[in-house]
Design a protein around this motif. Sequence first.
Motif, mmCIF file in Angstrom:
data_model
loop_
_atom_site.group_PDB
_atom_site.id
_atom_site.type_symbol
_atom_site.label_atom_id
_atom_site.label_comp_id
_atom_site.label_asym_id
_atom_site.label_seq_id
_atom_site.Cartn_x
_atom_site.Cartn_y
_atom_site.Cartn_z
ATOM 1 N N HIS A 214 0.692 -1.199 0.109
ATOM 2 C CA HIS A 214 0.013 -0.105 0.035
ATOM 3 C C HIS A 214 0.687 1.234 -0.085
ATOM 4 O O HIS A 214 0.558 2.363 -0.444
ATOM 5 N N LYS A 215 2.230 1.282 0.524
ATOM 6 C CA LYS A 215 3.102 2.348 0.574
ATOM 7 C C LYS A 215 3.450 2.531 -0.924
ATOM 8 O O LYS A 215 3.485 3.695 -1.344
ATOM 9 N N ALA A 216 3.348 1.775 -1.584
ATOM 10 C CA ALA A 216 3.788 1.844 -3.194
ATOM 11 C C ALA A 216 2.721 2.515 -3.811
ATOM 12 O O ALA A 216 2.991 3.290 -4.771
ATOM 13 N N LEU A 217 1.793 2.536 -3.341
ATOM 14 C CA LEU A 217 0.407 3.160 -4.086
ATOM 15 C C LEU A 217 0.940 4.638 -3.787
ATOM 16 O O LEU A 217 0.527 5.207 -4.795
ATOM 17 N N VAL A 218 1.036 4.936 -2.738
ATOM 18 C CA VAL A 218 1.318 6.525 -2.660
ATOM 19 C C VAL A 218 2.619 6.939 -3.172
ATOM 20 O O VAL A 218 2.678 8.159 -3.913
ATOM 21 N N GLU A 219 3.574 6.062 -3.324
ATOM 22 C CA GLU A 219 4.986 6.280 -4.085
ATOM 23 C C GLU A 219 4.603 6.676 -5.301
ATOM 24 O O GLU A 219 5.155 7.501 -6.053
ATOM 25 N N TRP A 220 3.769 5.931 -5.938
ATOM 26 C CA TRP A 220 3.289 6.222 -7.534
ATOM 27 C C TRP A 220 2.608 7.565 -7.786
ATOM 28 O O TRP A 220 2.923 8.088 -8.760
ATOM 29 N N THR A 224 3.503 13.317 -8.476
ATOM 30 C CA THR A 224 2.272 14.135 -9.319
ATOM 31 C C THR A 224 1.086 14.382 -8.495
ATOM 32 O O THR A 224 1.068 15.509 -8.318
ATOM 33 N N ARG A 225 0.055 13.709 -8.482
ATOM 34 C CA ARG A 225 -1.147 14.112 -7.707
ATOM 35 C C ARG A 225 -1.002 14.589 -6.313
ATOM 36 O O ARG A 225 -1.621 15.383 -5.837
ATOM 37 N N LEU A 226 0.076 13.890 -5.566
ATOM 38 C CA LEU A 226 0.224 14.384 -4.190
ATOM 39 C C LEU A 226 1.215 15.549 -3.969
ATOM 40 O O LEU A 226 1.294 16.254 -2.822
ATOM 41 N N ARG A 227 2.095 15.692 -5.263
ATOM 42 C CA ARG A 227 3.274 16.858 -5.017
ATOM 43 C C ARG A 227 3.008 18.108 -4.611
ATOM 44 O O ARG A 227 3.400 18.609 -3.532
ATOM 45 N N PRO A 228 1.743 18.971 -5.048
ATOM 46 C CA PRO A 228 1.276 20.271 -4.568
ATOM 47 C C PRO A 228 0.908 20.163 -2.962
ATOM 48 O O PRO A 228 1.350 20.752 -2.356
ATOM 49 N N TYR A 229 0.234 18.971 -2.566
ATOM 50 C CA TYR A 229 -0.120 19.044 -1.163
ATOM 51 C C TYR A 229 1.215 18.699 -0.402
ATOM 52 O O TYR A 229 1.227 19.444 0.636
ATOM 53 N N LEU A 230 2.072 17.940 -0.621
ATOM 54 C CA LEU A 230 3.410 17.795 0.145
ATOM 55 C C LEU A 230 3.947 18.979 0.258
ATOM 56 O O LEU A 230 4.708 19.190 1.341
ATOM 57 N N ASP A 231 4.131 19.588 -0.971
ATOM 58 C CA ASP A 231 4.946 20.853 -0.898
ATOM 59 C C ASP A 231 4.482 21.779 0.043
ATOM 60 O O ASP A 231 5.102 22.605 0.805
ATOM 61 N N PHE A 232 3.130 22.137 0.140
ATOM 62 C CA PHE A 232 2.327 22.919 0.996
ATOM 63 C C PHE A 232 2.625 22.705 2.534
ATOM 64 O O PHE A 232 2.693 23.370 3.320
ATOM 65 N N LEU A 233 2.445 21.048 2.807
ATOM 66 C CA LEU A 233 2.230 20.765 4.045
ATOM 67 C C LEU A 233 3.754 20.944 4.836
ATOM 68 O O LEU A 233 3.919 20.710 6.103
ATOM 69 N N GLY A 234 4.952 20.602 4.143
ATOM 70 C CA GLY A 234 6.059 20.561 4.733
ATOM 71 C C GLY A 234 6.415 18.913 5.200
ATOM 72 O O GLY A 234 5.625 18.062 4.814
ATOM 73 N N GLU A 235 7.617 18.728 5.626
ATOM 74 C CA GLU A 235 8.006 17.347 5.703
ATOM 75 C C GLU A 235 7.193 16.823 7.099
ATOM 76 O O GLU A 235 6.712 15.500 6.460
ATOM 77 N N THR A 236 6.970 17.355 7.982
ATOM 78 C CA THR A 236 6.334 16.528 9.133
ATOM 79 C C THR A 236 4.942 16.347 8.742
ATOM 80 O O THR A 236 4.222 15.191 8.746
ATOM 81 N N ARG A 237 4.099 17.241 8.512
ATOM 82 C CA ARG A 237 2.758 17.191 8.130
ATOM 83 C C ARG A 237 2.636 16.622 6.912
ATOM 84 O O ARG A 237 1.371 15.657 6.661
ATOM 85 N N GLY A 238 3.488 16.617 5.941
ATOM 86 C CA GLY A 238 3.548 15.738 4.816
ATOM 87 C C GLY A 238 3.505 14.390 5.047
ATOM 88 O O GLY A 238 2.714 13.488 4.376
ATOM 89 N N ASN A 239 4.381 14.057 5.958
ATOM 90 C CA ASN A 239 4.450 12.433 6.233
ATOM 91 C C ASN A 239 3.076 11.872 6.951
ATOM 92 O O ASN A 239 2.921 10.836 6.557
#
Length: 274
Positions: A214-220, A224-239
């Motif tokens: 299931h982790k590989a699903l997120v890696e996929w 792309t789809r997650l990138r804008p959210y992760l950039d906004f949240l930062g490392e801790t909240r992004g994780n």
Amino acid sequence: MHLIAIVAVLAIKLISYLRGAKMADWNSSQYLKFKNQRTQPAVDLAMRMINRKPKKIADIGCGPGNSTSVLKSVFPESDIIGIDNSPNMIEKARNLHPDMKFGLCGALELEGTYDMLFSNACLQWIPDHETLIPALMNKLNDGGVLAVQIPMNGEEPLFQLIKETAAEPKWGLEKVKLQPNETLTPLAYFDILADCSTSFEIWETKYYHCLEDHKALVEWVKGTRLRPYLDFLGETRGNEFEHEIVEGAKKIYPIRKNGGVILGFRRFFFTAEK
């Protein structure tokens, strides 16, 4: 007035460049984690045209060069250039394929005419397909072909899960600006192509990608789809955001008999001749 005119011209070029953009800051290493799966549609599309003999080909949205390499193997005698407007992708492509030509360029900024314009999983990032596709057809020589693959996978449970998770107020993601990532219906593309080509074919393929867990699903989707959210949240909240999606995926993606999980991926294809 002369200075104003220069600024205006530069602004127009910048807007046009961005409209032709795939995404300016793609992560090529993240993208290549699933190189085989992401390349297979390019192989399938290129093989559909194996009997053609194009002299000049442009690979639009070439990414790290995997699709351009496919074209070189199928059409070894052709003059081929891969273009992308991501500096990271073009740098990676040039490093991986030093014997091939690549250029930093948006789709609508491509100069010259071609016998084949090829695009694997790129045009969904560019808006206004009603005008984009005819514009690309105009860059073909007579008898040339536009060959395109675009994802149509918005109904896949993983993407629905991401959308629902991102909408939860606790993440504060309502102001995150997403890149254009929409497609028309197959019948809408039928009508567009009927107006701007002499002949065309459209079809769909749904791929069933076996991923490790299931982790590989997120890696996929991380690049792309997650990138804008992760950039906004930062490392801790992004994780934390990633973890919540992984946990949600466990509820909707059962483990198969080989221990992996299956990601369904619907893709739409067309070839259109000028």
